[in-house]
Design an enzyme around this catalytic site. Sequence first.
Site, PDB file in Angstrom:
ATOM      1  N   TYR A  30     -56.009 -78.461  49.541  1.00  9.69           N
ATOM      2  CA  TYR A  30     -55.327 -77.778  48.427  1.00  9.69           C
ATOM      3  C   TYR A  30     -54.071 -77.076  48.935  1.00  9.69           C
ATOM      4  O   TYR A  30     -52.992 -77.186  48.336  1.00  9.69           O
ATOM      5  CB  TYR A  30     -56.272 -76.768  47.778  1.00  9.69           C
ATOM      6  CG  TYR A  30     -55.579 -75.890  46.757  1.00  9.69           C
ATOM      7  CD1 TYR A  30     -55.200 -76.389  45.516  1.00  9.69           C
ATOM      8  CD2 TYR A  30     -55.283 -74.549  47.040  1.00  9.69           C
ATOM      9  CE1 TYR A  30     -54.549 -75.589  44.586  1.00  9.69           C
ATOM     10  CE2 TYR A  30     -54.637 -73.742  46.118  1.00  9.69           C
ATOM     11  CZ  TYR A  30     -54.273 -74.273  44.895  1.00  9.69           C
ATOM     12  OH  TYR A  30     -53.622 -73.474  43.977  1.00  9.69           O
TER      13      TYR A  30
ATOM     14  N   SER B  98     -48.269 -71.628  45.246  1.00  6.10           N
ATOM     15  CA  SER B  98     -49.374 -70.740  45.622  1.00  6.10           C
ATOM     16  C   SER B  98     -48.990 -69.994  46.891  1.00  6.10           C
ATOM     17  O   SER B  98     -48.174 -70.502  47.683  1.00  6.10           O
ATOM     18  CB  SER B  98     -50.632 -71.568  45.892  1.00  6.10           C
ATOM     19  OG  SER B  98     -51.676 -70.743  46.375  1.00  6.10           O
TER      20      SER B  98
HETATM   21  O1  NJP Z   1     -56.425 -72.663  36.506  1.00  4.56           O
HETATM   22  P1  NJP Z   1     -57.038 -73.321  35.182  1.00  4.56           P
HETATM   23  P2  NJP Z   1     -55.116 -71.783  36.754  1.00  4.56           P
HETATM   24  N1  NJP Z   1     -53.095 -83.323  33.591  1.00  4.56           N
HETATM   25  O2  NJP Z   1     -58.154 -74.164  35.660  1.00  4.56           O
HETATM   26  C1  NJP Z   1     -54.764 -78.501  33.704  1.00  4.56           C
HETATM   27  C2  NJP Z   1     -52.374 -72.570  40.491  1.00  4.56           C
HETATM   28  N2  NJP Z   1     -52.927 -71.441  41.214  1.00  4.56           N
HETATM   29  O3  NJP Z   1     -54.499 -71.293  35.534  1.00  4.56           O
HETATM   30  O4  NJP Z   1     -56.331 -80.974  31.694  1.00  4.56           O
HETATM   31  C3  NJP Z   1     -52.787 -82.281  32.820  1.00  4.56           C
HETATM   32  O5  NJP Z   1     -57.287 -72.274  34.165  1.00  4.56           O
HETATM   33  C4  NJP Z   1     -56.046 -77.988  33.082  1.00  4.56           C
HETATM   34  O6  NJP Z   1     -56.280 -78.508  31.795  1.00  4.56           O
HETATM   35  P3  NJP Z   1     -57.187 -79.798  31.417  1.00  4.56           P
HETATM   36  C5  NJP Z   1     -53.246 -73.792  40.347  1.00  4.56           C
HETATM   37  O7  NJP Z   1     -53.267 -74.557  41.517  1.00  4.56           O
HETATM   38  C6  NJP Z   1     -54.006 -70.783  40.766  1.00  4.56           C
HETATM   39  O8  NJP Z   1     -55.486 -70.827  37.805  1.00  4.56           O
HETATM   40  O9  NJP Z   1     -57.433 -79.587  29.977  1.00  4.56           O
HETATM   41  N3  NJP Z   1     -53.298 -81.062  32.977  1.00  4.56           N
HETATM   42  C7  NJP Z   1     -55.711 -76.530  32.925  1.00  4.56           C
HETATM   43  O10 NJP Z   1     -54.951 -76.312  31.739  1.00  4.56           O
HETATM   44  C8  NJP Z   1     -52.551 -74.491  39.194  1.00  4.56           C
HETATM   45  O11 NJP Z   1     -51.465 -75.244  39.664  1.00  4.56           O
HETATM   46  C9  NJP Z   1     -54.505 -69.714  41.466  1.00  4.56           C
HETATM   47  O12 NJP Z   1     -58.401 -79.740  32.293  1.00  4.56           O
HETATM   48  C10 NJP Z   1     -54.188 -80.889  33.963  1.00  4.56           C
HETATM   49  C11 NJP Z   1     -54.800 -76.244  34.104  1.00  4.56           C
HETATM   50  O13 NJP Z   1     -54.381 -77.510  34.651  1.00  4.56           O
HETATM   51  C12 NJP Z   1     -52.026 -73.336  38.348  1.00  4.56           C
HETATM   52  O14 NJP Z   1     -52.113 -72.170  39.162  1.00  4.56           O
HETATM   53  C13 NJP Z   1     -53.909 -69.321  42.648  1.00  4.56           C
HETATM   54  C14 NJP Z   1     -54.569 -81.933  34.819  1.00  4.56           C
HETATM   55  C15 NJP Z   1     -55.522 -75.452  35.183  1.00  4.56           C
HETATM   56  O15 NJP Z   1     -55.837 -74.217  34.630  1.00  4.56           O
HETATM   57  C16 NJP Z   1     -52.814 -73.070  37.085  1.00  4.56           C
HETATM   58  O16 NJP Z   1     -54.194 -72.884  37.420  1.00  4.56           O
HETATM   59  C17 NJP Z   1     -52.805 -70.004  43.086  1.00  4.56           C
HETATM   60  C18 NJP Z   1     -53.989 -83.187  34.601  1.00  4.56           C
HETATM   61  N4  NJP Z   1     -54.275 -84.263  35.360  1.00  4.56           N
HETATM   62  C19 NJP Z   1     -52.306 -71.061  42.363  1.00  4.56           C
HETATM   63  N5  NJP Z   1     -55.480 -81.440  35.698  1.00  4.56           N
HETATM   64  C20 NJP Z   1     -55.717 -68.958  41.049  1.00  4.56           C
HETATM   65  N6  NJP Z   1     -56.229 -69.154  39.844  1.00  4.56           N
HETATM   66  O17 NJP Z   1     -56.197 -68.110  41.840  1.00  4.56           O
HETATM   67  C21 NJP Z   1     -55.655 -80.146  35.403  1.00  4.56           C
HETATM   68  O18 NJP Z   1     -52.239 -69.616  44.223  1.00  4.56           O
HETATM   69  N7  NJP Z   1     -54.878 -79.796  34.355  1.00  4.56           N
END
Ligand code: NJP
Length: 229
Positions: free
Chosen positions: A150, A138
């Site tokens: 975070y 990030s």
């Molecule tokens: O968010 P979201 P993003 N085991 O909520 C999964 C970073 N980022 O695409 O498990 C396995 O749509 C969750 O799936 P589920 C952010 O920190 C974002 O934005 O089914 N999977 C979902 O597929 C992250 O590292 C922004 O709930 C797990 C996914 O993670 C990455 O981008 C800015 C899990 C999250 O998808 C993707 O986030 C930035 C687990 N224990 C960095 N826990 C931004 N959006 O602005 C969660 O700088 N997931």
Amino acid sequence: MSDDPVLLITGASSGIGAATARRAAAAGHRVVLAARSEDKLAALATELGGPDRAIAVATDVTTWDDNEALVAAALDAFGRVDVVFANAGFGASRGWLEETPEHWRAMVLTNVLGAAYTVRAAIPALKDSTGHVLLTGSVAGRKVMPGSLYSCTKWAVTAMAEAVRQDLDGTGIRTTLISPGAVQTPFFDDPAEGRLESDDVARAVLYAIEQPGNVNVNEIAIRPIGQAA
Ligand code: NJP
């Protein structure tokens, strides 16, 4: 069996991970979709062509056994893993008295240990394919943000990408840190103007992957126009 490259993505059930899966599938990759939400993964796998092109593997990245089983499922289905995108993660409200201790624990385990586990589980397969590791950090992993644990987790991911890059030096495996600014995904509770779309980040991921094998794009920072910090 096809010899199209295989991309394994954690956090593939929504946002950046799902968009990257769609981009990569359109570019000819077979994809392995991992997250906890089995129903969303299954729907995306069907959309992307079904078992010959895309598989869904329910995975909690904080669990070592799940990461091992994920890579084993990829090898079982497709025979190889060329790219691993350790992307699963989530945030927390800023402020050292905000959120519950349990939320903090889950976030640190997911964003830091989860990413490390996924990469660790995949390295043997990536050595066989002379593959590519990508991690989602990030811009919050490049600056200190007031009261943001975070941000601390993403500083760890920034360091992890460089530690892994140096550790894998000499293997031919490439390492890329993707450092997004604000992206319109379920990461945020509410939509807002001025954010990137998930597909903007997905194109950056594909840019790194599609370079010739001698080119190692080590980091991509990508912000929406108008995001100053
Ligand atoms: O968010 P979201 P993003 N085991 O909520 C999964 C970073 N980022 O695409 O498990 C396995 O749509 C969750 O799936 P589920 C952010 O920190 C974002 O934005 O089914 N999977 C979902 O597929 C992250 O590292 C922004 O709930 C797990 C996914 O993670 C990455 O981008 C800015 C899990 C999250 O998808 C993707 O986030 C930035 C687990 N224990 C960095 N826990 C931004 N959006 O602005 C969660 O700088 N997931």
